[in-house]
Design an enzyme around this catalytic site. Structure first.
Site, PDB file in Angstrom:
ATOM      1  N   HIS A   1      -5.562  64.696  25.316  1.00  0.00           N
ATOM      2  CA  HIS A   1      -6.470  64.528  24.190  1.00  0.00           C
ATOM      3  C   HIS A   1      -6.531  63.095  23.680  1.00  0.00           C
ATOM      4  O   HIS A   1      -7.534  62.705  23.079  1.00  0.00           O
ATOM      5  CB  HIS A   1      -6.067  65.467  23.041  1.00  0.00           C
ATOM      6  CG  HIS A   1      -6.470  66.890  23.257  1.00  0.00           C
ATOM      7  ND1 HIS A   1      -5.730  67.764  24.022  1.00  0.00           N
ATOM      8  CD2 HIS A   1      -7.549  67.582  22.840  1.00  0.00           C
ATOM      9  CE1 HIS A   1      -6.332  68.946  24.040  1.00  0.00           C
ATOM     10  NE2 HIS A   1      -7.440  68.854  23.339  1.00  0.00           N
ATOM     11  N   GLY A   2      -5.496  62.338  23.862  1.00  0.00           N
ATOM     12  CA  GLY A   2      -5.565  60.972  23.376  1.00  0.00           C
ATOM     13  C   GLY A   2      -4.271  60.208  23.558  1.00  0.00           C
ATOM     14  O   GLY A   2      -3.193  60.796  23.705  1.00  0.00           O
TER      15      GLY A   2
END
Length: 478
Positions: free
Chosen positions: A323-324
């Site tokens: 996700h990041g």
């Protein structure tokens, strides 16, 4: 180009008209046209990243053919994996590792100045990279064969409804639709439009309506009362769900307009009775991707409890990191692994796979408690997901219990009169659809007048309470 923009509306009308009226009798022209407009759609953000998308497409197309020859198959597979991860590593994770290395050596008394890249994260890079990787993996496993037509393969990767935020399609599901002749289907277009309507309601009314309050609370969380912080956590849970599932509904609806059926990416996850069920209902295409291409190859749950626990933590942590490039996402994933652990140890992770409250309008007391508990656990984890860093997340959580309630006006400013009714309306429609799909639910309204009145009500709510500031979708950053 955002789904919730006038530019997209004009784009969609033009593409739809040309696709069906000019190219309906020629599959080759249909696919070529869709590929071109998909590149236009993607290049609307930054035309330079179209070349990166093309490069990624060429890499997996080529390695798919090479792997299928079975000569040096594993070498080509690892070269494909390396190339895909290298693209992600440079654009998404390089600066994170550089910062982490700098902080690590600083903690032992050394100072380094690593080189940082001044680059922008390409929109949708994690999604289209995973499209290509699943294609290569399936060819290596001999579950599919390579697509020799480069245009058809490129359309599988780049089809504009799913290009920037999924769902993450499998070649076995989408490619057969790409290479098969598609005829206009009025009913399919109607289904597509109502899915788009529902997705737009979730995005512009709920997600974008909650965003200002969430942003204000998180921006000044240290001075907010505990009750305001609870509201902020509750709001963000619905903001991110309405934003991402709204995108998925619009994507599915848009694909239907062109004769495609995309994977369902959400099945009402906030009605889940435990964390295992939540992950079978939330971002389904990503969860199943990690299950099939990481968890099972690592041994899954077949090699003893210790390795099952290890593999579970690996897929949750990697999912968080997907996700990041931030430690908060890794902790978010690890926290969900901890939630999952008691179910795994007790062999109860497949306990809630059936219908929710079958044959009843309301859940039983036990089911209701399980859903509330699961939702509360998810809301707690979302704080790490939303926070800028680990310190902020911990401070936010501790402030819920230590910051005193000071003024009713503080809380009142975050509660618009329409907020809870529209969330309640969304939950009601989705509860009635809980064991099927919203699209299927509308079909159950046999009275035509009532069905169209429902459409009109949703459209009216969008006009009355929707935010039309062209706010980006949250998952575009991943």
């Amino acid at each position: 180009m955002l789904f919730n923009s006038i530019e997209f509306f004009i784009f969609l009308v033009l593409v739809y008209a040309i696709y069906w009226f000019a190219f309906s009798k020629n599959l080759k022209l249909q696919n070529t046209f869709l590929l071109v407009v998909s590149y236009i759609f993607y290049g609307w953000w930054d035309w330079r990243f179209v070349f990166l998308l093309m490069l990624s497409t060429i890499i997996d197309y080529t390695f798919g053919i090479l792997i299928h020859t079975k000569k040096n198959k594993k070498l080509y597979l690892w070269l494909s994996i390396f190339n895909n991860l290298a693209v992600l590593g440079v654009f998404k994770y390089y600066n994170f590792f550089a910062h982490s290395f700098q902080d690590m050596v600083a903690n032992i008394g050394f100072h380094v100045d690593p080189y940082f890249l001044a680059i922008v994260l390409p929109v949708g890079i994690s999604f289209y990279t995973f499209h290509g990787m699943s294609y290569v993996f399936d060819i290596c496993r001999e579950r599919s064969v390579p697509e020799r037509n480069f245009v058809d393969y490129s359309l599988f990767v780049c089809f504009f409804p799913l290009l920037v935020a999924g769902p993450i399609e499998r070649a076995s599901h989408l490619l057969p639709q790409v290479v098969k002749k598609r005829n206009f289907d009025y009913k399919q277009s109607v289904h597509g439009l109502r899915l788009m309507l529902w997705g737009m309601f979730k995005k512009v009314v709920i997600a974008d309506g909650l965003a200002p309050s969430v942003n204000s609370i998180y921006a000044d969380y240290s001075h907010m009362s505990g009750l305001s912080l609870l509201i902020g956590a509750f709001y963000f849970a619905f903001q991110i769900y309405a934003d991402f599932s709204g995108y998925s509904d619009i994507a599915r609806g848009t694909a239907k307009l062109f004769g495609f059926e995309l994977l369902i990416n959400f099945r009402f996850p906030y009605f889940s009775r435990d964390i295992a069920e939540f992950w079978r209902r939330w971002h389904i295409s990503l969860s199943s991707w990690f299950r099939d291409y990481l968890y099972i190859p690592l041994g899954g749950s077949k090699n003893g409890l210790a390795k099952s626990v290890r593999n579970t933590f690996i897929i949750f942590i990697v999912s968080g990191f997907w996700h990041g490039a931030n430690w908060t996402f890794i902790i978010w994933g690890a926290l969900h692994a901890l939630y999952f652990l008691p179910l795994l140890l007790g062999n109860k992770n497949r306990r809630n796979t059936g219908e929710i409250a079958p044959g009843r309008f309301l859940p039983g007391i036990r089911e209701g408690f399980q859903m509330l508990l699961t939702f509360g656990m998810v809301c707690l984890a979302w704080i790490f997901f939303r926070a800028a860093n680990f310190s902020e997340a911990i401070h936010y959580i501790s402030s819920i219990f230590t910051n005193k309630f000071r003024s009713g006006m503080e809380v009142k400013q975050f509660i618009a009169p329409y907020v809870f009714p529209v969330i309640g309306f969304m939950l009601l429609i989705e509860w009635l659809s809980r064991n099927s799909d919203v699209d299927a639910f509308f079909d159950t309204i046999s009275n035509k007048t009532l069905r169209y009145s429902t459409y009109f009500l949703i459209f009216f709510i969008i006009l009355m309470f929707g935010s039309f500031q062209k706010a980006s979708f949250i998952y575009f950053q991943f």
